[in-house]
Design a protein around this motif. Structure first.
Motif: not given
Length: 201
Positions: A31-41, A43-45, A49-55, A65-67
């Motif tokens: 069964v395919p499993v989507y781990d939202a917490d690791s995907h969130a981490k 996506l934050m890098t 859209i998310l990066i510019s929102g956080i900044k 500096p390395d992103g």
């Protein structure tokens, strides 16, 4: 429900309940499993859209500096401040939601898929799911498990995390299915029973 619809099953549970273990068993069944917490981490890098929102909200110091994400800065300035944490979650959750939708489309040939998330109800993502499984274990057992797993955490820190999550009885009330992981019941038969149910749904 038409047979070509991919069932979306959510799995949640308090810290230390064993939801990742349950998800690993489902994954073993193919069964395919989507781990939202690791995907969130991730996506934050990687999500522009998310990066510019956080900044914009927390300043350029939120990133090295390395992103890479400046976890220490966020821990000091965001995670201990409820308002700022809510602001961060409001940026992250919609992007995770969009990423998850894309992921579901990619796995649409499967009878059902699983989304694992600690804050399934709190983030509002339970609304888009067909059924929810809550993995349950008594609080004292969960705290013991987390302390043996995360040597860097103190009892107080774990209790604080537990206190911030939705109360267990509230989660159980909202559950369509409950998997009990309190060392008195075997987990695999409980998972297999649900697996058969979802395949037939």
């Amino acid at each position: 429900m038409s047979s070509n619809h991919t069932l979306q099953i959510g799995i949640t549970g308090g810290i230390g309940s064993g939801k990742s273990l349950v998800c690993r068993i489902f994954a073993q069944l193919g069964v395919p499993v989507y781990d939202a917490d690791s995907h969130a981490k991730k996506l934050m890098t990687t999500d522009g859209i998310l990066i510019s929102g956080i900044k914009k909200e927390f300043g350029d110091l939120a990133y090295h500096p390395d992103g890479a994400l400046n976890r220490k800065y966020l821990a000091d300035h965001v995670f201990n401040n409820e308002k700022k944490l809510a602001l961060l979650n409001n940026l992250v959750h919609p992007r995770v939601g969009a990423d998850y939708e894309q992921w579901v489309r990619k796995h649409s040939t499967h009878r059902y898929v699983i989304k694992e998330a600690a804050l399934l109800f709190e983030a509002g993502s339970a609304k888009v799911l067909d059924q929810i499984i809550v993995v349950y274990a008594p609080e004292s057992m969960r705290i013991k498990r987390v302390l043996s797993r995360d040597a860097h955490r103190t009892v107080e820190q774990v209790r604080e995390i537990v206190g911030k999550q939705m109360p267990e009885d509230e989660k159980l009330k909202r559950a369509d299915h409950i998997i009990v992981n309190d060392e008195t019941q075997m987990i695999i038969p409980q998972v297999l029973k649900l697996h058969q149910q979802f395949l037939k749904a």
